[in-house]
Design a protein around this motif. Structure first.
Motif, PDB file in Angstrom:
ATOM      1  N   ILE A 328      34.502  64.733  56.967  1.00  0.00           N
ATOM      2  CA  ILE A 328      35.298  65.449  55.960  1.00  0.00           C
ATOM      3  C   ILE A 328      36.294  66.331  56.702  1.00  0.00           C
ATOM      4  O   ILE A 328      35.937  67.390  57.221  1.00  0.00           O
ATOM      5  CB  ILE A 328      34.398  66.292  55.043  1.00  0.00           C
ATOM      6  CG1 ILE A 328      33.363  65.388  54.358  1.00  0.00           C
ATOM      7  CG2 ILE A 328      35.230  67.039  54.007  1.00  0.00           C
ATOM      8  CD1 ILE A 328      32.309  66.161  53.586  1.00  0.00           C
ATOM      9  N   VAL A 329      37.527  65.884  56.770  1.00  0.00           N
ATOM     10  CA  VAL A 329      38.559  66.605  57.502  1.00  0.00           C
ATOM     11  C   VAL A 329      39.547  67.178  56.501  1.00  0.00           C
ATOM     12  O   VAL A 329      40.380  66.474  55.945  1.00  0.00           O
ATOM     13  CB  VAL A 329      39.274  65.688  58.509  1.00  0.00           C
ATOM     14  CG1 VAL A 329      40.375  66.459  59.239  1.00  0.00           C
ATOM     15  CG2 VAL A 329      38.277  65.116  59.507  1.00  0.00           C
ATOM     16  N   GLY A 330      39.435  68.497  56.278  1.00  0.00           N
ATOM     17  CA  GLY A 330      40.303  69.158  55.318  1.00  0.00           C
ATOM     18  C   GLY A 330      41.270  70.131  55.944  1.00  0.00           C
ATOM     19  O   GLY A 330      41.884  70.938  55.248  1.00  0.00           O
ATOM     20  N   ALA A 331      41.403  70.097  57.276  1.00  0.00           N
ATOM     21  CA  ALA A 331      42.326  70.991  57.979  1.00  0.00           C
ATOM     22  C   ALA A 331      43.077  70.188  59.031  1.00  0.00           C
ATOM     23  O   ALA A 331      42.610  69.143  59.487  1.00  0.00           O
ATOM     24  CB  ALA A 331      41.572  72.151  58.630  1.00  0.00           C
ATOM     25  N   ALA A 332      44.234  70.686  59.406  1.00  0.00           N
ATOM     26  CA  ALA A 332      45.058  69.980  60.381  1.00  0.00           C
ATOM     27  C   ALA A 332      44.372  69.934  61.741  1.00  0.00           C
ATOM     28  O   ALA A 332      43.740  70.898  62.170  1.00  0.00           O
ATOM     29  CB  ALA A 332      46.412  70.666  60.501  1.00  0.00           C
ATOM     30  N   ILE A 333      44.490  68.791  62.413  1.00  0.00           N
ATOM     31  CA  ILE A 333      43.917  68.598  63.738  1.00  0.00           C
ATOM     32  C   ILE A 333      45.034  68.236  64.711  1.00  0.00           C
ATOM     33  O   ILE A 333      45.886  67.399  64.408  1.00  0.00           O
ATOM     34  CB  ILE A 333      42.871  67.469  63.733  1.00  0.00           C
ATOM     35  CG1 ILE A 333      41.680  67.832  62.862  1.00  0.00           C
ATOM     36  CG2 ILE A 333      42.381  67.185  65.149  1.00  0.00           C
ATOM     37  CD1 ILE A 333      40.638  66.729  62.781  1.00  0.00           C
ATOM     38  N   ILE A 334      45.035  68.882  65.869  1.00  0.00           N
ATOM     39  CA  ILE A 334      45.872  68.414  66.970  1.00  0.00           C
ATOM     40  C   ILE A 334      45.075  67.318  67.661  1.00  0.00           C
ATOM     41  O   ILE A 334      44.076  67.571  68.317  1.00  0.00           O
ATOM     42  CB  ILE A 334      46.204  69.556  67.949  1.00  0.00           C
ATOM     43  CG1 ILE A 334      47.024  70.624  67.249  1.00  0.00           C
ATOM     44  CG2 ILE A 334      46.955  69.018  69.166  1.00  0.00           C
ATOM     45  CD1 ILE A 334      47.286  71.858  68.094  1.00  0.00           C
ATOM     46  N   PHE A 335      45.495  66.084  67.487  1.00  0.00           N
ATOM     47  CA  PHE A 335      44.736  64.931  67.932  1.00  0.00           C
ATOM     48  C   PHE A 335      45.702  64.020  68.698  1.00  0.00           C
ATOM     49  O   PHE A 335      46.308  63.119  68.129  1.00  0.00           O
ATOM     50  CB  PHE A 335      44.144  64.226  66.713  1.00  0.00           C
ATOM     51  CG  PHE A 335      43.173  63.108  66.997  1.00  0.00           C
ATOM     52  CD1 PHE A 335      42.799  62.770  68.282  1.00  0.00           C
ATOM     53  CD2 PHE A 335      42.621  62.389  65.944  1.00  0.00           C
ATOM     54  CE1 PHE A 335      41.908  61.748  68.531  1.00  0.00           C
ATOM     55  CE2 PHE A 335      41.718  61.359  66.173  1.00  0.00           C
ATOM     56  CZ  PHE A 335      41.368  61.036  67.465  1.00  0.00           C
ATOM     57  N   THR A 336      45.842  64.282  69.992  1.00  0.00           N
ATOM     58  CA  THR A 336      46.911  63.603  70.727  1.00  0.00           C
ATOM     59  C   THR A 336      46.552  63.428  72.199  1.00  0.00           C
ATOM     60  O   THR A 336      45.674  64.108  72.732  1.00  0.00           O
ATOM     61  CB  THR A 336      48.229  64.396  70.571  1.00  0.00           C
ATOM     62  OG1 THR A 336      49.299  63.655  71.115  1.00  0.00           O
ATOM     63  CG2 THR A 336      48.148  65.750  71.252  1.00  0.00           C
ATOM     64  N   ASN A 337      47.241  62.489  72.854  1.00  0.00           N
ATOM     65  CA  ASN A 337      47.169  62.269  74.305  1.00  0.00           C
ATOM     66  C   ASN A 337      45.773  61.888  74.805  1.00  0.00           C
ATOM     67  O   ASN A 337      45.412  62.188  75.947  1.00  0.00           O
ATOM     68  CB  ASN A 337      47.645  63.524  75.057  1.00  0.00           C
ATOM     69  CG  ASN A 337      49.056  63.932  74.675  1.00  0.00           C
ATOM     70  OD1 ASN A 337      49.964  63.115  74.647  1.00  0.00           O
ATOM     71  ND2 ASN A 337      49.230  65.213  74.352  1.00  0.00           N
ATOM     72  N   ASN A 338      44.991  61.233  73.969  1.00  0.00           N
ATOM     73  CA  ASN A 338      43.635  60.836  74.354  1.00  0.00           C
ATOM     74  C   ASN A 338      43.553  59.345  74.670  1.00  0.00           C
ATOM     75  O   ASN A 338      44.230  58.530  74.051  1.00  0.00           O
ATOM     76  CB  ASN A 338      42.653  61.141  73.221  1.00  0.00           C
ATOM     77  CG  ASN A 338      42.617  62.608  72.852  1.00  0.00           C
ATOM     78  OD1 ASN A 338      42.144  63.439  73.609  1.00  0.00           O
ATOM     79  ND2 ASN A 338      43.132  62.936  71.669  1.00  0.00           N
ATOM     80  N   ILE A 339      42.712  58.995  75.638  1.00  0.00           N
ATOM     81  CA  ILE A 339      42.282  57.602  75.805  1.00  0.00           C
ATOM     82  C   ILE A 339      40.978  57.442  75.037  1.00  0.00           C
ATOM     83  O   ILE A 339      39.988  58.115  75.331  1.00  0.00           O
ATOM     84  CB  ILE A 339      42.055  57.246  77.281  1.00  0.00           C
ATOM     85  CG1 ILE A 339      43.372  57.285  78.056  1.00  0.00           C
ATOM     86  CG2 ILE A 339      41.414  55.864  77.407  1.00  0.00           C
ATOM     87  CD1 ILE A 339      43.215  57.036  79.543  1.00  0.00           C
ATOM     88  N   ILE A 340      40.980  56.563  74.041  1.00  0.00           N
ATOM     89  CA  ILE A 340      39.773  56.272  73.263  1.00  0.00           C
ATOM     90  C   ILE A 340      39.639  54.757  73.279  1.00  0.00           C
ATOM     91  O   ILE A 340      40.166  54.046  72.425  1.00  0.00           O
ATOM     92  CB  ILE A 340      39.870  56.822  71.825  1.00  0.00           C
ATOM     93  CG1 ILE A 340      40.270  58.306  71.856  1.00  0.00           C
ATOM     94  CG2 ILE A 340      38.544  56.654  71.085  1.00  0.00           C
ATOM     95  CD1 ILE A 340      40.583  58.881  70.487  1.00  0.00           C
ATOM     96  N   TYR A 341      38.983  54.261  74.276  1.00  0.00           N
ATOM     97  CA  TYR A 341      39.054  52.825  74.555  1.00  0.00           C
ATOM     98  C   TYR A 341      37.716  52.305  75.069  1.00  0.00           C
ATOM     99  O   TYR A 341      37.041  52.956  75.865  1.00  0.00           O
ATOM    100  CB  TYR A 341      40.126  52.561  75.623  1.00  0.00           C
ATOM    101  CG  TYR A 341      40.665  51.149  75.616  1.00  0.00           C
ATOM    102  CD1 TYR A 341      41.857  50.849  74.972  1.00  0.00           C
ATOM    103  CD2 TYR A 341      39.975  50.125  76.255  1.00  0.00           C
ATOM    104  CE1 TYR A 341      42.364  49.554  74.960  1.00  0.00           C
ATOM    105  CE2 TYR A 341      40.460  48.830  76.247  1.00  0.00           C
ATOM    106  CZ  TYR A 341      41.660  48.550  75.605  1.00  0.00           C
ATOM    107  OH  TYR A 341      42.152  47.264  75.582  1.00  0.00           O
TER     108      TYR A 341
END
Length: 431
Positions: A328-341
């Motif tokens: 449940i994500v109800g707020a802004a997230i800084i979600f960047t520059n990640n390797i998810i692999y």
């Protein structure tokens, strides 16, 4: 009369008007310098000296008598000329902040700001010590609870300390530091470290691992806490119940490794968080409901940041989004520059999945692609993932591919960013 060294003999200089020695060379001769000595400089340069008495009263109180013959801030054998936030002597003979505990002779504790701790502010824990309540450098204690009971602001770990029970930090401000290979563990079943109440806890260079059993979580921040927990260069690994689980408070993790936790890597619910420059790898398993990161509930104001992390080789049960699961994500997230692999998925699970408010940018996500500005879907070319090395190779597509607006100055190893034309995606910057 001044004696100068010449490569084949010693000649008295200052009496004879002219002197020629065929085949010989005065290696320190510089015409125009004081005494024509290259090691002595004129008034426009560093102050010439022959001993510390010539350097007294200034910011450079030490004479480099075996080198430049000038006044400098310090020498390796005269590091006591340095103090405050610059207590160590560098190779350039200038005072600098300490970078290792061994550079602090009196307390054996180098603080995060580069200063040496006052020995009286530190409680020392060492399995080679004794079961005492003083916990001094001379007589370290073996029990973490007794070190915390001193209420000193710093606790220093040497070696592997078996807590034997849950270590509880409640309504306390304390910094945990460790020598290389310093570890807090628990060989019987149960939670290893719990941070409660309104504590302010910082952990540097300590491994928290080895908790066993279903409740064997490495670090827990239970519901109702308003604590602040910060991990830097820490290692949370090998905990059967999971790595870090928080239900409230503020969690900051940087330049750390979270790996091999059977119950999953990180689970966050109703908490502020800043996860930057971390390796979150090889967590979870076929029976785990959490793989790498589970953002169970994100709401309210404050920091919600997931940036420059490498999240790989995590696993969960069928349908689990084993890289990053967004609840449940109800707020802004800084979600960047990640390797998810390369996280193990099955039965409809994804590398990143869940709430549509959890949107990644400038990340390398795959093999199943995730749309978003700057995202790519390419093998990151890890150095040797099978052997646990998740640094990237020079040929990696993550190279120079991070958000051009990013400002992060270092990587997981403390190496400078950027090394190329732009920063690299993930925790590692290619040198």
């Amino acid at each position: 009369m001044t004696s100068h060294s010449i490569s084949c003999l010693t000649v008295a200089v200052g009496v004879a008007v002219g002197l020629a020695v065929t085949g010989c060379k005065n290696e320190n001769y510089c015409e125009g310098n004081p005494n024509n000595d290259c090691r002595l400089h004129d008034a426009d340069g560093p102050q010439a000296c022959t001993g510390n008495q010539d350097c007294a009263g200034g910011q450079t109180p030490v004479c480099d008598v075996t080198g430049s013959m000038t006044c400098v801030e310090c020498l390796p054998n005269q590091a006591d000329a340095c103090s405050g936030t610059t207590p160590a002597c560098g190779n350039d003979h200038a005072c600098r902040g300490c970078t290792a505990h061994a550079e602090c002779a009196s307390s054996d504790v180098c603080l995060p700001d580069g200063s040496c701790a006052d020995e009286g502010t530190v409680a020392y824990v060492d399995p080679e010590g004794t079961d005492n309540s003083n916990c001094t450098n001379a007589t370290p204690c073996t029990k973490v609870d007794k070190a915390l009971a001193t209420t000193r602001p710093y606790v220093k770990f040497t070696g592997t300390t078996d807590a034997g029970a849950t270590v509880v930090i409640e309504n306390q401000a304390v910094t945990l530091l460790a020598d290389p290979q310093g570890k807090l563990t628990r060989t019987n079943n149960g939670l290893l470290l719990e941070v409660r109440g309104a504590s302010q806890v910082s952990i540097f260079d300590l491994e928290v691992g080895g908790a066993s059993g279903l409740q064997g979580i490495g670090i827990s921040m239970p519901a109702g806490n308003t604590s602040m927990l910060q991990l830097t260069r820490a290692n949370v690994s090998g905990n059967a119940g999971g790595g870090i689980f928080t239900s409230g408070g503020t969690l900051t993790v940087t330049q750390s490794t979270i790996s091999g936790n059977a119950g999953g890597g990180v689970s966050i619910s109703n908490a502020q968080f800043d996860l930057t420059n971390n390796l979150i790898v090889q967590n979870g398993g076929p029976a785990s409901l959490i793989g790498g990161i589970n953002l169970a509930s994100v709401s309210g104001t404050g920091a919600h940041r997931l940036d420059f992390n490498t999240i790989s080789a995590n696993a969960g049960t069928s349908t689990v989004n084993s890289g990053v699961n967004c609840g449940i994500v109800g707020a802004a997230i800084i979600f960047t520059n990640n390797i998810i692999y390369g996280n193990t998925v099955s039965g409809g699970g994804k590398q990143v999945g869940g709430s549509t408010n959890c949107s990644a940018t400038y990340s390398n996500i795959g093999p199943d692609a995730t749309p978003g500005p700057g995202n790519i879907n390419l093998d990151p070319l890890f150095t040797n993932a099978a052997q646990g090395n998740f640094h990237i190779t020079p040929a990696s597509p993550a190279k120079n591919a991070a958000d051009p607006a990013a400002t992060l100055a270092v990587d997981v190893d403390g190496e400078a960013r950027p090394q190329g034309s732009a920063r690299d995606i993930g925790a590692d910057e290619i040198p």
